[in-house]
Write a protein that holds these residues in place. Structure first.
Motif, PDB file in Angstrom:
ATOM      1  N   UNK A 150       1.283   7.667  -6.204  1.00 33.96           N
ATOM      2  CA  UNK A 150       0.299   8.733  -6.306  1.00 33.96           C
ATOM      3  C   UNK A 150       0.927  10.095  -5.975  1.00 33.96           C
ATOM      4  N   UNK A 151       1.762  10.146  -4.956  1.00 39.85           N
ATOM      5  CA  UNK A 151       2.429  11.401  -4.599  1.00 39.85           C
ATOM      6  C   UNK A 151       3.345  11.854  -5.734  1.00 39.85           C
ATOM      7  N   UNK A 152       4.072  10.920  -6.346  1.00 38.17           N
ATOM      8  CA  UNK A 152       4.926  11.268  -7.483  1.00 38.17           C
ATOM      9  C   UNK A 152       4.069  11.782  -8.642  1.00 38.17           C
ATOM     10  N   UNK A 153       2.923  11.153  -8.880  1.00 33.63           N
ATOM     11  CA  UNK A 153       2.021  11.610  -9.928  1.00 33.63           C
ATOM     12  C   UNK A 153       1.508  13.015  -9.689  1.00 33.63           C
TER      13      UNK A 153
ATOM     14  N   UNK B  60       0.818  -1.191   0.000  1.00 33.14           N
ATOM     15  CA  UNK B  60       0.000   0.000   0.000  1.00 33.14           C
ATOM     16  C   UNK B  60       0.863   1.256   0.000  1.00 33.14           C
ATOM     17  N   UNK B  61       2.004   1.169   0.639  1.00 35.50           N
ATOM     18  CA  UNK B  61       2.904   2.304   0.670  1.00 35.50           C
ATOM     19  C   UNK B  61       3.425   2.631  -0.721  1.00 35.50           C
ATOM     20  N   UNK B  62       3.622   1.602  -1.534  1.00 34.19           N
ATOM     21  CA  UNK B  62       4.083   1.817  -2.914  1.00 34.19           C
ATOM     22  C   UNK B  62       3.029   2.571  -3.707  1.00 34.19           C
ATOM     23  N   UNK B  63       1.770   2.206  -3.547  1.00 35.58           N
ATOM     24  CA  UNK B  63       0.680   2.883  -4.251  1.00 35.58           C
ATOM     25  C   UNK B  63       0.618   4.342  -3.834  1.00 35.58           C
ATOM     26  N   UNK B  64       0.744   4.611  -2.548  1.00 32.04           N
ATOM     27  CA  UNK B  64       0.729   5.988  -2.055  1.00 32.04           C
ATOM     28  C   UNK B  64       1.905   6.777  -2.625  1.00 32.04           C
TER      29      UNK B  64
END
Length: 91
Positions: A8-11, A1-5
């Protein structure tokens, strides 16, 4: 889940960086198309999963109960917050 977050922050960071470039102004249409395509693929996967289709009635009832509970809880707490914070004391 941390990878997804993190992705998203990079996006968000990339989006902030390229918003002044005119070529990226219509990216929202492409994103909507990609989301529709992914929803189509999700529906296809659900339709081909026999185990999921056989338990769909049970899952539907659970989803209805969870949704109803969330709705009632949200309305109740919104009403309580409104009464507590926004109504004048008329005593």
């Amino acid at each position: 889940m941390l990878v997804v977050f993190f992705i998203m922050v990079v996006g968000v960071g990339v989006g902030i960086g390229v918003r002044s470039i005119p070529h990226f102004r219509h990216v929202g249409k492409w994103i909507s198309g990609a989301i529709y395509f992914l929803l189509f693929l999700l529906g296809r996967e659900v339709g081909t999963n026999d185990q999921l289709l056989s338990s769909l009635s049970t899952l539907g009832i659970q989803a209805l109960l969870i949704t109803s509970g969330a709705l009632v809880g949200s309305v109740f707490f919104a009403w309580g917050i409104y009464k507590f914070l926004f109504q004048n004391d008329e005593r």
